[in-house]
Design a protein around this motif. Sequence first.
Motif, PDB file in Angstrom:
ATOM      1  N   ALA A  68       0.822  -1.215   0.000  1.00 31.76           N
ATOM      2  CA  ALA A  68       0.000   0.000   0.000  1.00 31.76           C
ATOM      3  C   ALA A  68       0.851   1.258   0.000  1.00 31.76           C
ATOM      4  N   TYR A 168      -4.433  10.221  12.481  1.00 33.66           N
ATOM      5  CA  TYR A 168      -5.303  10.139  11.313  1.00 33.66           C
ATOM      6  C   TYR A 168      -5.027  11.292  10.343  1.00 33.66           C
ATOM      7  N   ARG A 172      -3.768  10.959   6.447  1.00 38.70           N
ATOM      8  CA  ARG A 172      -4.469  11.520   5.292  1.00 38.70           C
ATOM      9  C   ARG A 172      -3.559  12.450   4.498  1.00 38.70           C
ATOM     10  N   LYS A 177      -2.091   4.517   4.733  1.00 40.84           N
ATOM     11  CA  LYS A 177      -3.290   3.769   5.097  1.00 40.84           C
ATOM     12  C   LYS A 177      -3.143   2.936   6.372  1.00 40.84           C
ATOM     13  N   TYR A 178      -1.966   2.998   7.004  1.00 45.24           N
ATOM     14  CA  TYR A 178      -1.756   2.160   8.186  1.00 45.24           C
ATOM     15  C   TYR A 178      -1.126   2.959   9.326  1.00 45.24           C
ATOM     16  N   ARG A 234     -10.812   4.851   5.737  1.00 42.41           N
ATOM     17  CA  ARG A 234     -10.437   3.447   5.964  1.00 42.41           C
ATOM     18  C   ARG A 234      -8.948   3.304   6.303  1.00 42.41           C
ATOM     19  N   ILE A 235      -8.532   4.093   7.272  1.00 38.80           N
ATOM     20  CA  ILE A 235      -7.161   4.016   7.775  1.00 38.80           C
ATOM     21  C   ILE A 235      -7.116   2.936   8.849  1.00 38.80           C
ATOM     22  N   ARG A 236      -6.290   1.953   8.622  1.00 40.35           N
ATOM     23  CA  ARG A 236      -6.252   0.795   9.519  1.00 40.35           C
ATOM     24  C   ARG A 236      -5.271   0.992  10.666  1.00 40.35           C
TER      25      ARG A 236
END
Length: 391
Positions: A68, A168, A172, A177-178, A234-236
């Motif tokens: 990713a 977060y 962004r 994404k992680y 959809r940030i894990r």
Amino acid sequence: MPIGYDLDPARRVCTRCIYDERVSAISFDDAGVCNYCQQLDGLVDQYGTGRPEGEEEFGRILDTIKAAGRNKKYDCIIGVSGGTDSSYMVHQAVHEWGLRPLAVHYDNTWNSAIATQNIARVLLPLDVDLYTHVVNNEEADDIFRSFFRASVAEIEASTDLALAEVMYRAARKYGVKYVLEGHSFVTEGITPVGRNYFDGKYIASIHKKFGTQPIKSYPLMDFKRFLYWTTVARIRKIRPYWYLDYNKEDARSLLEREYDWQYYGGHHLENRMTAFFHSVYAPQKFNTDFRNNTLSALVRNGQLSREAAWAEYNSAPHVENELVEYFQKRLGLSQNEYASIMAEPAKSWYEYPTYKKRFERMRPLFKVLADANLVPRSFYLKYCFPTKIEG
């Protein structure tokens, strides 16, 4: 002697750890083992913690993170505080896992000098960039003072929620994404809700009633933002130590040896507000000592006897010199006002507006999100089920 009373004849104590009947929503099986020990056993089985299957699963997660993050400057976010867990995770991310992390720090302006130095000592030699959100100190103090005057326990809750929001935001901004978090339920347990609840509505409601200035620089995460981060962006969130074997003492030794990192005297003591909460406020006003989480974990892991853990738990917590005086001065409290508030009857989070019932109603959604690592499993277990309201 009844089961579970071998450490204290006056109250029931778990036969496996040192949680006793004062812990929120505790229960015991026929062998005297508490439900929280059983919960952690279930998590070990679910995540394969410290087992080959856990390592294999985390290996698959690493492959996904790297894929990713391909062609991006960073492939993950790691929140840093200067404490053991986050410092060691940055080391592992670079040296062992082959990741390109961006370190993120929320500065509530109460950091100890040691914590600030530790962050630099680890990040600089690893060539890891730092993203910091510094809140206006007067605004941060107004929020802290509001919680103190409300006589609720969660005086430092605004810091925990703000760090989550800032991570977060950084994710962004850089298309990451992680987010990796240093929590380990094996070494820390999962703190029962009890007097340990927070969400954006709770913070806003306390501040609205007791605060004196508007929130501008504080990164408040309300319910809409929480849903955006988890269901749209959809940030894990990944907690590697839920999968891997992790020993805090070994981690600390490596940090001291390789980075000249310094220990700050105890778990959660790297920040002076956090230190005040754990060593003064919670024990003295709420008769709550969160050392039982770490001590119970050490007992479960065979690193400390129950007798030694119980003796430490029943000893006075370490209090930094002049910590109370610093707290009073920072928040503009006279000795009389401080003493008066400390003597007031304790109040609880459920006496103020929160999102708790909404979390419970939306439990099926949060189960799905937890299974997908879009919300922490601990959030689902603690916040999405009805909580016994204690008097």
